[in-house]
Design an enzyme around this catalytic site. Structure first.
Site, PDB file in Angstrom:
ATOM      1  N   LYS A   1       0.833  -1.199   0.000  1.00 27.16           N
ATOM      2  CA  LYS A   1       0.000   0.000   0.000  1.00 27.16           C
ATOM      3  C   LYS A   1       0.878   1.263   0.000  1.00 27.16           C
ATOM      4  O   LYS A   1       2.088   1.188   0.265  1.00 27.16           O
ATOM      5  CB  LYS A   1      -0.920  -0.030   1.224  1.00 27.16           C
TER       6      LYS A   1
ATOM      7  N   GLU B   1      -9.427 -10.271  -7.812  1.00 29.69           N
ATOM      8  CA  GLU B   1      -8.493  -9.155  -7.629  1.00 29.69           C
ATOM      9  C   GLU B   1      -7.355  -9.181  -8.659  1.00 29.69           C
ATOM     10  O   GLU B   1      -6.924  -8.129  -9.128  1.00 29.69           O
ATOM     11  CB  GLU B   1      -7.931  -9.187  -6.196  1.00 29.69           C
TER      12      GLU B   1
ATOM     13  N   HIS C   1      -1.881  -5.518   1.429  1.00 30.45           N
ATOM     14  CA  HIS C   1      -3.138  -6.233   1.197  1.00 30.45           C
ATOM     15  C   HIS C   1      -2.786  -7.618   0.686  1.00 30.45           C
ATOM     16  O   HIS C   1      -1.817  -7.772  -0.069  1.00 30.45           O
ATOM     17  CB  HIS C   1      -3.968  -5.511   0.132  1.00 30.45           C
TER      18      HIS C   1
ATOM     19  N   ASN D   1      -1.710  -0.221   7.111  1.00 28.14           N
ATOM     20  CA  ASN D   1      -1.129  -1.499   7.534  1.00 28.14           C
ATOM     21  C   ASN D   1      -0.283  -2.163   6.446  1.00 28.14           C
ATOM     22  O   ASN D   1      -0.141  -3.381   6.429  1.00 28.14           O
ATOM     23  CB  ASN D   1      -2.233  -2.428   8.040  1.00 28.14           C
TER      24      ASN D   1
ATOM     25  N   TYR E   1     -12.187  -2.934  -3.463  1.00 30.11           N
ATOM     26  CA  TYR E   1     -12.752  -2.946  -2.109  1.00 30.11           C
ATOM     27  C   TYR E   1     -14.281  -2.996  -2.141  1.00 30.11           C
ATOM     28  O   TYR E   1     -14.933  -2.454  -1.245  1.00 30.11           O
ATOM     29  CB  TYR E   1     -12.253  -1.730  -1.324  1.00 30.11           C
TER      30      TYR E   1
END
Ligand code: IDP
Ligand code: MG
Length: 139
Positions: A10, A131, A120, A117, A50
């Site tokens: 990310k 995805e 993913h 975080n 998402y």
């Protein structure tokens, strides 16, 4: 069974210069890199990626965070890599993620509305196929 998963470093991970460290951990575990590409996400791509979170209270801050800089999109391959990468990543909240995991070793809570975080990872075979199709349609 050999399978593939979609991993994202990310924007917080890319900005902090942790792309190499995260790729190192994926390779050190024994998984194969199939595709690695630095990409700038778009609101449209994130709404697909998402899908399950659209409308949740953290969705808007999540999109804002994911648009804040480039993302390193990765497809990795190996036996049980979907489950294995989730294990390498640690639980969603970096404060409580176990030491030894990517989120536990390298992440922490920041004063933002979204949990930054670092990574993913797809959570099931169905998510992985969906995805990978979103980020790497040519695969
Ligand atoms: P996962 O990334 O561990 O699979 P998900 O529940 O799929 O976690 O959530 C997607 C992302 O949304 C998380 O990685 C995190 O960045 C953010 N997020 C999830 N739950 C919360 C929350 O309760 N507050 C703030 N951000 C969250
Ligand atoms: Mg998830």
């Amino acid at each position: 069974m050999t399978e593939r998963t979609l991993i994202l470093v990310k924007p917080d991970g890319v900005q902090r210069g942790l792309s190499g460290e995260i790729l190192r951990r994926i390779e050190a575990k024994g998984y194969t890199l199939v595709a690695v590409e630095l990409r700038q996400a778009t609101p449209e791509l994130l709404a697909q990626h998402y899908e399950e979170h659209v409308g949740k209270p953290f969705y808007e801050p999540l999109v804002e965070f994911m648009l804040s800089g480039p993302t390193l999109a990765v497809v990795a391959e190996g036996e049980r890599v979907i489950e294995g990468f989730r294990s390498l990543a640690g639980v969603t909240d970096p404060t409580t993620a176990a030491p030894g995991t990517i989120r536990g070793d390298l992440g922490r809570q920041w004063p933002t509305k979204v949990l930054q975080n670092l990574v993913h990872g797809s959570d099931s075979e169905e998510s992985a196929a969906r995805e990978i199709g979103i980020w790497f349609p040519a695969l």
